[in-house]
Motif scaffolding. Sequence first.
Motif, PDB file in Angstrom:
ATOM      1  N   LYS A  44       0.757  -1.240   0.000  1.00 22.26           N
ATOM      2  CA  LYS A  44      -0.008  -0.023  -0.030  1.00 22.26           C
ATOM      3  C   LYS A  44       0.910   1.347   0.110  1.00 22.26           C
ATOM      4  O   LYS A  44       0.486   2.237  -0.739  1.00 22.26           O
ATOM      5  CB  LYS A  44      -0.886   0.240   1.253  1.00 22.26           C
ATOM      6  N   SER A  45       1.845   1.272   0.869  1.00 22.02           N
ATOM      7  CA  SER A  45       2.678   2.475   1.180  1.00 22.02           C
ATOM      8  C   SER A  45       3.633   2.807  -0.122  1.00 22.02           C
ATOM      9  O   SER A  45       3.338   3.840  -0.496  1.00 22.02           O
ATOM     10  CB  SER A  45       3.541   2.501   2.439  1.00 22.02           C
ATOM     11  N   ASP A  68      -1.185   5.857   8.796  1.00 21.24           N
ATOM     12  CA  ASP A  68      -0.825   4.681   9.418  1.00 21.24           C
ATOM     13  C   ASP A  68      -0.131   5.019  10.856  1.00 21.24           C
ATOM     14  O   ASP A  68       1.043   5.308  10.742  1.00 21.24           O
ATOM     15  CB  ASP A  68       0.105   3.615   8.845  1.00 21.24           C
ATOM     16  N   SER A  73       5.127   4.856   7.281  1.00 24.13           N
ATOM     17  CA  SER A  73       6.143   4.638   6.178  1.00 24.13           C
ATOM     18  C   SER A  73       6.711   5.722   5.578  1.00 24.13           C
ATOM     19  O   SER A  73       7.617   5.828   5.116  1.00 24.13           O
ATOM     20  CB  SER A  73       5.527   3.458   5.277  1.00 24.13           C
ATOM     21  N   ASP A 144      -2.293   6.961   2.762  1.00 19.99           N
ATOM     22  CA  ASP A 144      -1.874   5.795   2.824  1.00 19.99           C
ATOM     23  C   ASP A 144      -2.611   5.083   4.216  1.00 19.99           C
ATOM     24  O   ASP A 144      -2.168   5.716   5.358  1.00 19.99           O
ATOM     25  CB  ASP A 144      -0.312   5.955   2.917  1.00 19.99           C
TER      26      ASP A 144
HETATM   27 MG   LIG Z   1       2.158   0.604   4.766  1.00 19.73          MG
END
Ligand SMILES: [Mg+2]
Length: 275
Positions: A44-45, A68, A73, A144
């Motif tokens: 995802k990131s 997150d 991240s 994110d």
């Molecule tokens: Mg991530």
Amino acid sequence: MDKKTTGLSDTFKRNTAPKSFTKNPIKGTKFTIAISSAKGGVGKSTFAMNFALALKIIGLKVGILDADIYGPSLPKMMSINEKPKSEDGKSMTPITQYGIQCMSIGFLVDKDTPMIWRGPMVTSAIKTFTQKVLWSDLDFIIVDMPPGTGDTQLTFAQEIKVDGAIIVSTPQEIALLDVKRGINMFDKLKVPIIGLVDNMSFFESDEGKKYNIFGEDGVEKVAKDYKKDFLGKIPINIDLRIAADSGKPLVEMNPDHKISRIFKEIATKVKESFL
Ligand SMILES: [Mg+2]
Ligand SMILES: Nc1ncnc2c1ncn2[C@@H]1O[C@H](COP(=O)(O)OP(=O)(O)OP(=O)(O)O)[C@@H](O)[C@H]1O
């Protein structure tokens, strides 16, 4: 029968009626897009950063909100080591890197400090990031998301206007189960799903031979079954991983790389569906 005992009282009806929430748009952007997956570690990131940079390359103004809280991240992937400034002690100015406005809890805490927070504190951090950050004149904010279907997802779904979600997955069966859960969550919460992305789709050797390490076309099949758009396949690629670890995402480092071109194609599709 006595009239009083027939219908339900107004108070009872009020208390048991489904809750309706007022969703606030994030100020300073035209659209907000969540990058999500129910499963962790599917990319995802990596997708969020490269996708944001691809949108920038095709001429849009973009921000990334790292939602997150437990495992940010963004500071590492975008090489940001400074703290955001606040002029009035109430709001924060996002940090601009590679032409992208960025905000992450990781800017505010030491990178090795674990965030041992209960749900309500996470919710409050998300509200701060969506209401007290001075995002400026953006076309898109890319959010994110953390993995799963927990407090952060619920806060976004109930209190923040999200214009669309992109679900990222790897194609193996065990990940696809989570994709289905993710689709059902967004459908239930009435967040439009822009489409699905198949990440770590396959590995291509130097000789051009393809290996479907996690299976073939899994994400595309789920998209078809659930009548969602399929946005594209991103192979397992060492340059993508090296760039992510080095703090300069591949799309920024090498915009003409074949993987960067895939991100630009996906960015163009998304742009066309909004603007
Ligand atoms: Mg991530
Ligand atoms: N297509 C790809 N090819 C090679 N490496 C990849 C690819 N996609 C992601 N990675 C690598 O896989 C690792 C996990 O990716 P990432 O952190 O983006 O996943 P995530 O879904 O955001 O994880 P989390 O659920 O913990 O937030 C990273 O090291 C990243 O560089």
